[in-house]
Write a protein that holds these residues in place. Structure first.
Motif, PDB file in Angstrom:
ATOM      1  N   GLU A 247       0.818  -1.211   0.000  1.00  0.00           N
ATOM      2  CA  GLU A 247       0.000   0.000   0.000  1.00  0.00           C
ATOM      3  C   GLU A 247       0.853   1.262   0.000  1.00  0.00           C
ATOM      4  O   GLU A 247       0.522   2.248  -0.662  1.00  0.00           O
ATOM      5  CB  GLU A 247      -0.960   0.002   1.190  1.00  0.00           C
ATOM      6  CG  GLU A 247      -2.080  -1.004   1.040  1.00  0.00           C
ATOM      7  CD  GLU A 247      -2.944  -1.139   2.290  1.00  0.00           C
ATOM      8  OE1 GLU A 247      -2.593  -0.559   3.362  1.00  0.00           O
ATOM      9  OE2 GLU A 247      -3.969  -1.834   2.199  1.00  0.00           O
ATOM     10  N   ALA A 248       1.942   1.249   0.726  1.00  0.00           N
ATOM     11  CA  ALA A 248       2.843   2.411   0.749  1.00  0.00           C
ATOM     12  C   ALA A 248       3.440   2.649  -0.634  1.00  0.00           C
ATOM     13  O   ALA A 248       3.464   3.786  -1.123  1.00  0.00           O
ATOM     14  CB  ALA A 248       3.943   2.214   1.787  1.00  0.00           C
ATOM     15  N   VAL A 249       3.913   1.582  -1.279  1.00  0.00           N
ATOM     16  CA  VAL A 249       4.486   1.723  -2.627  1.00  0.00           C
ATOM     17  C   VAL A 249       3.419   2.204  -3.605  1.00  0.00           C
ATOM     18  O   VAL A 249       3.680   3.080  -4.440  1.00  0.00           O
ATOM     19  CB  VAL A 249       5.132   0.398  -3.099  1.00  0.00           C
ATOM     20  CG1 VAL A 249       5.492   0.457  -4.573  1.00  0.00           C
ATOM     21  CG2 VAL A 249       6.370   0.089  -2.260  1.00  0.00           C
ATOM     22  N   GLU A 250       2.216   1.666  -3.495  1.00  0.00           N
ATOM     23  CA  GLU A 250       1.123   2.093  -4.382  1.00  0.00           C
ATOM     24  C   GLU A 250       0.810   3.580  -4.203  1.00  0.00           C
ATOM     25  O   GLU A 250       0.538   4.284  -5.180  1.00  0.00           O
ATOM     26  CB  GLU A 250      -0.136   1.254  -4.129  1.00  0.00           C
ATOM     27  CG  GLU A 250      -0.008  -0.168  -4.628  1.00  0.00           C
ATOM     28  CD  GLU A 250      -1.094  -1.092  -4.084  1.00  0.00           C
ATOM     29  OE1 GLU A 250      -2.039  -0.621  -3.400  1.00  0.00           O
ATOM     30  OE2 GLU A 250      -0.987  -2.314  -4.340  1.00  0.00           O
ATOM     31  N   GLU A 251       0.847   4.064  -2.968  1.00  0.00           N
ATOM     32  CA  GLU A 251       0.587   5.479  -2.709  1.00  0.00           C
ATOM     33  C   GLU A 251       1.657   6.355  -3.374  1.00  0.00           C
ATOM     34  O   GLU A 251       1.335   7.351  -4.023  1.00  0.00           O
ATOM     35  CB  GLU A 251       0.538   5.761  -1.199  1.00  0.00           C
ATOM     36  CG  GLU A 251       0.367   7.225  -0.845  1.00  0.00           C
ATOM     37  CD  GLU A 251      -0.922   7.852  -1.360  1.00  0.00           C
ATOM     38  OE1 GLU A 251      -0.915   9.077  -1.604  1.00  0.00           O
ATOM     39  OE2 GLU A 251      -1.932   7.144  -1.529  1.00  0.00           O
ATOM     40  N   TYR A 252       2.921   5.982  -3.216  1.00  0.00           N
ATOM     41  CA  TYR A 252       3.979   6.769  -3.856  1.00  0.00           C
ATOM     42  C   TYR A 252       3.935   6.632  -5.374  1.00  0.00           C
ATOM     43  O   TYR A 252       4.224   7.598  -6.093  1.00  0.00           O
ATOM     44  CB  TYR A 252       5.354   6.416  -3.291  1.00  0.00           C
ATOM     45  CG  TYR A 252       5.550   7.001  -1.922  1.00  0.00           C
ATOM     46  CD1 TYR A 252       5.594   8.389  -1.726  1.00  0.00           C
ATOM     47  CD2 TYR A 252       5.650   6.186  -0.799  1.00  0.00           C
ATOM     48  CE1 TYR A 252       5.734   8.938  -0.461  1.00  0.00           C
ATOM     49  CE2 TYR A 252       5.796   6.731   0.475  1.00  0.00           C
ATOM     50  CZ  TYR A 252       5.835   8.108   0.628  1.00  0.00           C
ATOM     51  OH  TYR A 252       5.971   8.665   1.871  1.00  0.00           O
ATOM     52  N   ALA A 253       3.558   5.478  -5.882  1.00  0.00           N
ATOM     53  CA  ALA A 253       3.421   5.306  -7.339  1.00  0.00           C
ATOM     54  C   ALA A 253       2.359   6.260  -7.874  1.00  0.00           C
ATOM     55  O   ALA A 253       2.550   6.884  -8.926  1.00  0.00           O
ATOM     56  CB  ALA A 253       3.075   3.854  -7.665  1.00  0.00           C
ATOM     57  N   LYS A 254       1.265   6.376  -7.152  1.00  0.00           N
ATOM     58  CA  LYS A 254       0.201   7.293  -7.566  1.00  0.00           C
ATOM     59  C   LYS A 254       0.719   8.739  -7.565  1.00  0.00           C
ATOM     60  O   LYS A 254       0.502   9.487  -8.518  1.00  0.00           O
ATOM     61  CB  LYS A 254      -0.996   7.146  -6.617  1.00  0.00           C
ATOM     62  CG  LYS A 254      -2.194   7.984  -6.986  1.00  0.00           C
ATOM     63  CD  LYS A 254      -3.410   7.644  -6.142  1.00  0.00           C
ATOM     64  CE  LYS A 254      -3.148   7.920  -4.682  1.00  0.00           C
ATOM     65  NZ  LYS A 254      -4.338   7.775  -3.828  1.00  0.00           N
TER      66      LYS A 254
END
Length: 158
Positions: A19-26
């Motif tokens: 979820e953290a990586v997905e947030e930064y990817a966004k």
């Protein structure tokens, strides 16, 4: 738009890391074409010897180099050069101005990276401390977002 990818050996197991990586990817999608390429870790016996580890790292290095393609490579390793957030921002801006269309940041397996991967680009270090690879991936995502924010002059970096 600059392509930025993180090439990493192994997968994120816990949901909170994903979820953290997905947030930064966004967040990064506003600045670059961002992606994460997860590669399989080479299989090793329970207590591998040095030769077995080297063979595994060499196997992983072939997959890493294939995934990197023609990207400018930044290998994350303990012997790399430590950069401040501002220096990383400058490094990214210089690469883009210098004609790079794709940057690949590489995080190795629990045994690190084969020398051939370290030799095909620049070496950078997040710290002299050792971090779990899953945390390092999240930290790298955050630092990439911070670097692009610095270059864009946003308020994220203070």
């Amino acid at each position: 738009m600059l392509e930025v990818k993180i090439i990493c050996v192994g997968k994120l197991k816990e949901r909170y890391w994903r979820e953290a990586v997905e947030e930064y990817a966004k967040r990064l999608s506003a600045f670059c074409r961002f992606s994460v390429v997860e590669l399989n870790e080479a299989r090793l016996p329970q207590n591998p010897n040095a030769a077995e580890i080297d063979r595994a790292l060499e196997e992983e290095s072939r997959a890493i180099r294939a995934a990197a393609g023609r990207s400018a490579v930044y290998a994350l390793c303990i012997e790399g050069r430590m950069l401040s957030s501002e220096k990383l921002a400058s490094e990214i801006a210089s690469a883009a101005v210098g004609g790079a269309s794709s940057l690949a940041f590489v995080i190795g397996s629990s045994h690190g990276l084969h020398e051939s991967v370290k030799a095909c680009g620049k070496r950078i270090s997040m710290s002299p401390m050792t971090f779990p690879h899953q945390l390092a991936r999240v930290m790298l995502c955050e630092q990439l977002y911070r670097a692009f924010s610095i270059n864009a002059g946003t308020k994220y970096h203070k």
